[in-house]
Design an enzyme around this catalytic site. Structure first.
Site, mmCIF file in Angstrom:
data_model
loop_
_atom_site.group_PDB
_atom_site.id
_atom_site.type_symbol
_atom_site.label_atom_id
_atom_site.label_comp_id
_atom_site.label_asym_id
_atom_site.label_seq_id
_atom_site.Cartn_x
_atom_site.Cartn_y
_atom_site.Cartn_z
ATOM 1 N N VAL A 191 -18.567 -2.875 -1.214
ATOM 2 C CA VAL A 191 -18.787 -1.763 -2.152
ATOM 3 C C VAL A 191 -19.829 -2.171 -3.191
ATOM 4 C CG1 VAL A 191 -17.746 -0.344 -3.958
ATOM 5 C CG2 VAL A 191 -16.480 -0.765 -1.836
ATOM 6 N N GLY A 245 -10.062 -1.570 -7.037
ATOM 7 C CA GLY A 245 -9.490 -2.688 -6.306
ATOM 8 C C GLY A 245 -8.889 -3.692 -7.262
ATOM 9 N N ARG A 269 -18.673 -20.096 -9.001
ATOM 10 C CA ARG A 269 -18.190 -20.791 -7.800
ATOM 11 C C ARG A 269 -19.353 -21.523 -7.150
ATOM 12 N NH1 ARG A 269 -18.388 -15.917 -3.343
ATOM 13 N NH2 ARG A 269 -20.296 -15.034 -4.197
ATOM 14 N N TYR A 303 0.862 -1.182 0.000
ATOM 15 C CA TYR A 303 0.000 0.000 0.000
ATOM 16 C C TYR A 303 0.895 1.227 0.000
ATOM 17 C CZ TYR A 303 -4.640 1.983 1.001
ATOM 18 O OH TYR A 303 -5.848 2.610 0.916
ATOM 19 N N ARG A 349 -18.223 -14.250 -9.668
ATOM 20 C CA ARG A 349 -17.415 -15.398 -10.062
ATOM 21 C C ARG A 349 -18.258 -16.660 -10.185
ATOM 22 N NH1 ARG A 349 -13.691 -16.586 -5.611
ATOM 23 N NH2 ARG A 349 -15.158 -15.278 -4.463
ATOM 24 N N THR A 368 -20.473 -8.939 -5.080
ATOM 25 C CA THR A 368 -20.809 -9.393 -3.724
ATOM 26 C C THR A 368 -19.968 -8.685 -2.649
ATOM 27 O OG1 THR A 368 -19.224 -11.211 -3.884
ATOM 28 C CG2 THR A 368 -21.500 -11.698 -4.506
ATOM 29 N N PHE A 385 -10.162 5.054 -8.732
ATOM 30 C CA PHE A 385 -10.690 5.760 -7.560
ATOM 31 C C PHE A 385 -9.981 5.270 -6.313
ATOM 32 C CE2 PHE A 385 -13.379 6.341 -3.860
ATOM 33 C CZ PHE A 385 -13.682 7.694 -3.974
ATOM 34 N N TRP A 386 -9.563 6.232 -5.496
ATOM 35 C CA TRP A 386 -8.959 5.906 -4.204
ATOM 36 C C TRP A 386 -9.560 6.866 -3.201
ATOM 37 C CZ3 TRP A 386 -3.319 7.179 -2.432
ATOM 38 C CH2 TRP A 386 -3.015 6.443 -1.282
#
Lengths: 352, 352
Positions: free
Chosen positions: A175, A265, A197, A69, A195, A172, A289-290
């Site tokens: 956010v 992300g 799964r 980070y 996904r 899911t 975006f951060w």
């Protein structure tokens, strides 16, 4: 000099000892973190000592411990950047807060890196935002990062009108769940990608219950004409990506000409691959975006208002998302779940 | 009915036969194109018959023949979208043009797909823009696509001020050469990236002679801290990519936080690979530019003005770029060079 020195030292307010999750070097959180009892610290005249009630394990917390980070507190450091607590003691000059108030660290000052994974935190008054005590603690502990990210991302990139649609992967995630509901509140439809799964049918149903208009498995989008899957929904002009790799390509594929994909992300840790055609002929824009950048832009007032707005939505039942409260003592188990070691789990929230 | 029908048909203006490069199916241009004599066509009252003087082979022409361009004229089609010619004959209602005028097809109407690789072209008056006869034909033939692209890309994405810098790959391309000079005119420095190849020293010197501030081989940028290579130039806020693959990553690497990369070509045919970090923490934006989209936005007046401006720069020696005039008869040789079969060559311009 008289006895004042002694008196002064006698009148010092000290915090209790704090039980904390500490890391001394960067690495995998399950190997570098340990429980440490930190000694009492002075609560100076502008300080507030907060007894933590609950704090989540966010992906950014994990990345920070891993050392990947961009903001890295000096080591050793206490993990965690978000949470909710109760004011335990205040310094002599503190005016806005009193013992018993519920507070969260203001996202505006998140760069201060509090370390919320501990039982007592001492920081200046300005770091804390008082919040509605009636907000359930699992929401209060998590309102300032993920829901705020969702709210800002719906505002800051593309002008959306009622009737428009957005597309996202990682639907899911916290956010993702917030985007579905905050979009819906404004009459905006959501196209959601999850996904393939075990349990995907259940995940689909949960997202639909939150108001998702469409939910697709990644494999369902391996068709040439994704537009044909949208029924009467308009092609989205805005997309969100928190996964990368193929999941990001699927967001791009769904966007309409001139659309924008916002990356916030990288759950798959894979890069984003874009064809030249997407830029030149489809006129797509790719942005990022951060939250920490946004909050650094002198947004204190707006930020406080947005958090109050989001807490209002939680309290009236309009905004929901899954969390799992887990005792602080069981940190290792919560961490394993947050690291995805045991399949997919709701947001892990430590209960102190 | 009297003899009028006969008279009318007698008074029809017909174009000469046209010798043309035609393709009947999509594929590699060197295998699907052939020379065809097209029969005379009528020059109707609003039409202008233009005797072509020169026409370039642009990458978009090649992509169109390959069938990978989004605009595909019905087949069989004549190749080429740009060029310069002399008015040969005009229909009875044509007011703005007379035989002897020099004209280029207006980029505004390029979607009409003229087919400029032929000796005579007949199209409506509105398709043609009259230009300064004193402009050297190799420039007149090439002014409306590449230099116009360079000019627009410096305008449309980031507000640049004197003292700023831009970075680009494919710097030896015609657009690349124009960006160096058009930026310099505005006090903007250019950081240029070229391939590692035989003759790269010569290429470097040529670009520096055009005003390039820095020219790097791709291999020179394989360092962690590219900023240290920039000397006292500011980190660029705008970058241009016409290559893709690693060459695009090098543009991204040079951009400053919050910078924008504009993709306008894909010479390597490789996609663009972007890390999540670039979006989230470095706040980069990725966009695309396609001249045809810009010109479709009802920009006729502005476009005419810009072309006149660019021709003015050519005439006063401020704007230069390399071209190679090659007789129309030697189309195959020119095509091979344009396809890069024989190493690196200047823009190939057919001379009729």
């Amino acid at each position: 000099m008289n006895g004042n020195g002694g008196l002064r030292s006698f009148s010092k307010i000290m915090s209790p000892q704090s039980k904390a999750i500490v890391y001394e070097r960067h690495g995998s959180p399950d190997s570098v973190t340990r429980v440490v009892m930190l000694p009492p610290v002075e609560v100076r005249e502008n300080d507030v000592c907060v007894k933590m009630i609950a704090a989540p394990i966010n992906p950014a917390d994990i990345n920070q411990i891993e050392g990947v980070y961009p903001v890295r507190p000096p080591l050793p450091a206490v993990g965690g950047q978000e949470g909710v607590g109760e004011v335990y003691a205040v310094g002599s000059r503190v005016k806005s807060l009193s013992p018993g108030d519920f507070v969260i660290p203001s996202p505006i000052l998140s760069s201060e890196k509090l370390g919320t994974w501990q039982t007592y935190v001492v920081k200046e008054e300005g770091v804390w935002q008082k919040i509605d005590k009636m907000c359930p603690i699992e929401y209060a502990a998590t309102i300032a990062v993920n829901p705020l990210t969702a709210l800002r991302m719906l505002e800051d990139f593309v002008l959306l009108n009622s009737g428009d649609s957005v597309v996202q992967n990682g639907a899911t995630s916290t956010v993702g769940q917030c985007i579905i509901q905050l979009a819906r509140l404004r009459g905006i439809s959501s196209i959601n990608i999850i996904r393939d799964r075990a349990g995907s049918d259940e995940a689909k149903e949960k997202l639909k219950a939150l108001g998702a208009n469409k939910v697709f498995l990644e494999s369902q989008l391996n068709v040439k004409n994704v537009k044909s899957l949208l029924g009467n929904l308009p092609e989205p002009s805005l997309g969100f990506n928190c996964i990368g790799g193929n999941a990001a390509s699927l967001v791009l594929k769904n966007l309409r000409e001139g659309g924008t994909m916002v990356t916030y992300g990288a759950m798959s840790k894979k890069p984003i691959n874009v064809s030249t055609t997407s830029f030149v002929f489809k006129d797509l824009s790719l942005r990022g975006f951060w939250l920490q950048r946004w909050t650094s832009l002198d947004k204190a007032k707006e930020c406080t208002k947005m958090i109050d707005y989001l807490i209002g939505l939680v309290r009236d039942g309009t905004l929901k998302y899954e969390t799992e409260l887990i005792p602080f003592e069981d940190f290792s188990a919560a961490l394993d779940k947050a690291l995805g070691k045991r399949g997919s789990h709701p947001k892990q929230v430590l209960r102190f």
